[in-house]
Design a protein around this motif. Sequence first.
Motif, PDB file in Angstrom:
ATOM      1  N   GLY A  99     -19.996   4.635   6.125  1.00 13.52           N
ATOM      2  CA  GLY A  99     -19.320   3.613   5.325  1.00 13.52           C
ATOM      3  C   GLY A  99     -17.828   3.824   5.193  1.00 13.52           C
ATOM      4  O   GLY A  99     -17.037   2.900   5.339  1.00 13.52           O
ATOM      5  N   GLY A 100     -17.399   5.045   4.905  1.00 13.33           N
ATOM      6  CA  GLY A 100     -15.989   5.277   4.644  1.00 13.33           C
ATOM      7  C   GLY A 100     -15.207   5.862   5.789  1.00 13.33           C
ATOM      8  O   GLY A 100     -13.981   5.935   5.726  1.00 13.33           O
ATOM      9  N   ILE A 101     -15.869   6.274   6.827  1.00 11.70           N
ATOM     10  CA  ILE A 101     -15.183   7.009   7.887  1.00 11.70           C
ATOM     11  C   ILE A 101     -14.466   6.116   8.899  1.00 11.70           C
ATOM     12  O   ILE A 101     -13.382   6.470   9.345  1.00 11.70           O
ATOM     13  CB  ILE A 101     -16.173   7.972   8.580  1.00 11.70           C
ATOM     14  CG1 ILE A 101     -16.570   9.042   7.574  1.00 11.70           C
ATOM     15  CG2 ILE A 101     -15.582   8.586   9.820  1.00 11.70           C
ATOM     16  CD1 ILE A 101     -17.600   9.990   8.062  1.00 11.70           C
ATOM     17  N   PRO A 102     -14.992   4.945   9.298  1.00 11.15           N
ATOM     18  CA  PRO A 102     -14.288   4.187  10.344  1.00 11.15           C
ATOM     19  C   PRO A 102     -12.852   3.828  10.012  1.00 11.15           C
ATOM     20  O   PRO A 102     -12.000   3.839  10.894  1.00 11.15           O
ATOM     21  CB  PRO A 102     -15.145   2.925  10.493  1.00 11.15           C
ATOM     22  CG  PRO A 102     -16.494   3.354  10.096  1.00 11.15           C
ATOM     23  CD  PRO A 102     -16.287   4.348   8.997  1.00 11.15           C
ATOM     24  N   PHE A 103     -12.551   3.541   8.756  1.00 11.47           N
ATOM     25  CA  PHE A 103     -11.175   3.193   8.427  1.00 11.47           C
ATOM     26  C   PHE A 103     -10.264   4.415   8.506  1.00 11.47           C
ATOM     27  O   PHE A 103      -9.096   4.303   8.831  1.00 11.47           O
ATOM     28  CB  PHE A 103     -11.103   2.548   7.048  1.00 11.47           C
ATOM     29  CG  PHE A 103     -11.725   1.187   7.024  1.00 11.47           C
ATOM     30  CD1 PHE A 103     -11.121   0.137   7.683  1.00 11.47           C
ATOM     31  CD2 PHE A 103     -12.918   0.970   6.377  1.00 11.47           C
ATOM     32  CE1 PHE A 103     -11.685  -1.118   7.686  1.00 11.47           C
ATOM     33  CE2 PHE A 103     -13.491  -0.288   6.376  1.00 11.47           C
ATOM     34  CZ  PHE A 103     -12.880  -1.335   7.032  1.00 11.47           C
ATOM     35  N   VAL A 104     -10.809   5.587   8.230  1.00  6.15           N
ATOM     36  CA  VAL A 104     -10.029   6.812   8.389  1.00  6.15           C
ATOM     37  C   VAL A 104      -9.793   7.086   9.871  1.00  6.15           C
ATOM     38  O   VAL A 104      -8.698   7.472  10.288  1.00  6.15           O
ATOM     39  CB  VAL A 104     -10.756   8.002   7.710  1.00  6.15           C
ATOM     40  CG1 VAL A 104     -10.033   9.298   7.980  1.00  6.15           C
ATOM     41  CG2 VAL A 104     -10.891   7.764   6.223  1.00  6.15           C
ATOM     42  N   LEU A 105     -10.805   6.860  10.687  1.00  5.88           N
ATOM     43  CA  LEU A 105     -10.668   7.091  12.126  1.00  5.88           C
ATOM     44  C   LEU A 105      -9.682   6.122  12.771  1.00  5.88           C
ATOM     45  O   LEU A 105      -9.012   6.481  13.741  1.00  5.88           O
ATOM     46  CB  LEU A 105     -12.029   6.976  12.817  1.00  5.88           C
ATOM     47  CG  LEU A 105     -12.992   8.129  12.586  1.00  5.88           C
ATOM     48  CD1 LEU A 105     -14.315   7.850  13.269  1.00  5.88           C
ATOM     49  CD2 LEU A 105     -12.414   9.428  13.096  1.00  5.88           C
ATOM     50  N   THR A 106      -9.597   4.916  12.255  1.00  9.55           N
ATOM     51  CA  THR A 106      -8.659   3.948  12.821  1.00  9.55           C
ATOM     52  C   THR A 106      -7.232   4.474  12.748  1.00  9.55           C
ATOM     53  O   THR A 106      -6.458   4.324  13.691  1.00  9.55           O
ATOM     54  CB  THR A 106      -8.763   2.609  12.079  1.00  9.55           C
ATOM     55  OG1 THR A 106     -10.112   2.168  12.107  1.00  9.55           O
ATOM     56  CG2 THR A 106      -7.893   1.558  12.710  1.00  9.55           C
ATOM     57  N   GLY A 107      -6.891   5.116  11.659  1.00 11.15           N
ATOM     58  CA  GLY A 107      -5.558   5.674  11.519  1.00 11.15           C
ATOM     59  C   GLY A 107      -5.295   6.861  12.425  1.00 11.15           C
ATOM     60  O   GLY A 107      -4.158   7.148  12.766  1.00 11.15           O
ATOM     61  N   GLU A 108      -6.344   7.556  12.816  1.00  8.48           N
ATOM     62  CA  GLU A 108      -6.170   8.732  13.672  1.00  8.48           C
ATOM     63  C   GLU A 108      -6.238   8.412  15.154  1.00  8.48           C
ATOM     64  O   GLU A 108      -5.749   9.173  15.971  1.00  8.48           O
ATOM     65  CB  GLU A 108      -7.238   9.766  13.331  1.00  8.48           C
ATOM     66  CG  GLU A 108      -7.077  10.326  11.936  1.00  8.48           C
ATOM     67  CD  GLU A 108      -8.163  11.316  11.595  1.00  8.48           C
ATOM     68  OE1 GLU A 108      -9.048  11.547  12.436  1.00  8.48           O
ATOM     69  OE2 GLU A 108      -8.128  11.855  10.486  1.00  8.48           O
ATOM     70  N   LEU A 109      -6.857   7.306  15.520  1.00 11.99           N
ATOM     71  CA  LEU A 109      -7.032   6.986  16.931  1.00 11.99           C
ATOM     72  C   LEU A 109      -5.792   6.377  17.567  1.00 11.99           C
ATOM     73  O   LEU A 109      -5.598   6.488  18.773  1.00 11.99           O
ATOM     74  CB  LEU A 109      -8.205   6.022  17.109  1.00 11.99           C
ATOM     75  CG  LEU A 109      -9.589   6.601  16.865  1.00 11.99           C
ATOM     76  CD1 LEU A 109     -10.631   5.502  16.986  1.00 11.99           C
ATOM     77  CD2 LEU A 109      -9.898   7.723  17.819  1.00 11.99           C
ATOM     78  N   PHE A 110      -4.950   5.742  16.782  1.00 14.28           N
ATOM     79  CA  PHE A 110      -3.821   5.010  17.330  1.00 14.28           C
ATOM     80  C   PHE A 110      -2.509   5.674  16.959  1.00 14.28           C
ATOM     81  O   PHE A 110      -2.399   6.339  15.938  1.00 14.28           O
ATOM     82  CB  PHE A 110      -3.838   3.557  16.809  1.00 14.28           C
ATOM     83  CG  PHE A 110      -5.042   2.792  17.260  1.00 14.28           C
ATOM     84  CD1 PHE A 110      -5.088   2.220  18.518  1.00 14.28           C
ATOM     85  CD2 PHE A 110      -6.133   2.658  16.422  1.00 14.28           C
ATOM     86  CE1 PHE A 110      -6.192   1.527  18.937  1.00 14.28           C
ATOM     87  CE2 PHE A 110      -7.256   1.960  16.827  1.00 14.28           C
ATOM     88  CZ  PHE A 110      -7.288   1.395  18.088  1.00 14.28           C
TER      89      PHE A 110
END
Length: 153
Positions: A99-110
């Motif tokens: 639930g909470g991880i994809p938005f954190v990953l978005t900031g780290e992937l780009f």
Amino acid sequence: MKLLRQLESDILRPLAATTECSVNRARHPRRLCSSQNLTGLVIERVGRKPLLIFGFSAMAVFFTLLTIFLHFQDSFSWMPYLSFISILAVIASFCSGPGGIPFVLTGELFEQSYRPAAFMVAGVVNWLSNFAVGLLFPFIQAEGALLDVPQIY
């Protein structure tokens, strides 16, 4: 309830006071800041990969149990309660993991220059998916009633 208030006042309020939150503070500002800080601390402490593995594994287990409980719902009078508990467990396992991880990953992937566009695309896809589920759910539920699929209520 008293325990939650004590947890908020003793543990989470100092965390909220030390960190700036960029959320709408119109309603329950302490709770929003506290939940953001707590979520961030849990993700950083435990790690993203174990949280994703746990969340998806728990969701698979509880969806399997939900399927079994729905199959035997007409056989036992107490089976709908287990179905309801498994639905709550699916929601809890989603919130604790994916639930909470994809938005954190978005900031780290780009890269920094592409992050605003990536967040916009991720947000639009998220809300369009929520809209599609909300729009199609009544039709899916009506189709299930026509097919004699057991309902939970």
